[in-house]
Motif scaffolding. Structure first.
Motif, short mmCIF file in Angstrom:
data_model
loop_
_atom_site.label_atom_id
_atom_site.label_comp_id
_atom_site.label_asym_id
_atom_site.label_seq_id
_atom_site.Cartn_x
_atom_site.Cartn_y
_atom_site.Cartn_z
N THR A 31 0.84 -1.18 0.00
CA THR A 31 0.00 0.00 0.00
C THR A 31 0.88 1.24 0.00
O THR A 31 1.77 1.38 0.83
N ASP A 32 0.63 2.16 -0.93
CA ASP A 32 1.45 3.35 -1.00
C ASP A 32 1.04 4.37 0.07
O ASP A 32 -0.04 4.29 0.66
N SER A 55 -6.02 8.89 -2.83
CA SER A 55 -5.90 7.60 -3.50
C SER A 55 -6.84 7.47 -4.70
O SER A 55 -6.85 6.45 -5.36
N LYS A 77 9.45 8.36 1.15
CA LYS A 77 9.23 7.13 1.90
C LYS A 77 10.16 7.03 3.11
O LYS A 77 9.85 6.35 4.07
#
Length: 128
Positions: A31-32, A55, A77
């Motif tokens: 999942t981003d 999303s 990230k």
């Protein structure tokens, strides 16, 4: 002749593995970040819900009843941060950021929401 692990090296190796395991798990997540931060979030100070939809299309952030079209400017990230550009009804576009702040065991997170020169903490709606 085989050498065995030194008694001092074993605890150090164990600690290293424990510290790096969450990093590897986060990097392999399917999942981003945009999806993870999307949803309804409760402010920890004051009232109100912040509704984040990064999303799907159109991407929006609803803050204080005002809906803002959002454009993703960047995803880091390493710091679990999504930066979005929003266009207020008056004035220049602004860059807002949403950073995940994970709990000690890595099972849940809060959001640090930076906007309009302030930072506030958001928790999943219904869990404040």
């Amino acid at each position: 002749m085989k050498k065995t692990l030194n008694a001092k090296a074993f605890p150090l190796l164990t600690v290293c593995v424990m510290l790096l395991l969450p990093v590897f798990c986060a990097c392999t997540s399917s999942t981003d970040l945009e999806t993870q931060v999307s949803g309804k979030w409760q402010r920890t100070q004051g009232d109100g819900i912040v509704d984040i939809n990064l999303s799907a299309t159109p991407k929006t952030v609803v803050l204080d009843g005002q809906s803002y079209t959002a454009e993703i400017e960047g995803v880091d990230k390493g710091t679990y941060t999504v930066k979005v550009k929003v266009q207020p009804t008056s004035g220049d576009a602004e860059i807002w950021s949403l950073s995940q702040k994970w709990n000690d065991n890595g099972s849940s997170f809060k959001l640090a929401f930076r906007h309009n020169g302030t930072t506030e903490t958001l928790v999943p709606a219904g869990k404040s």
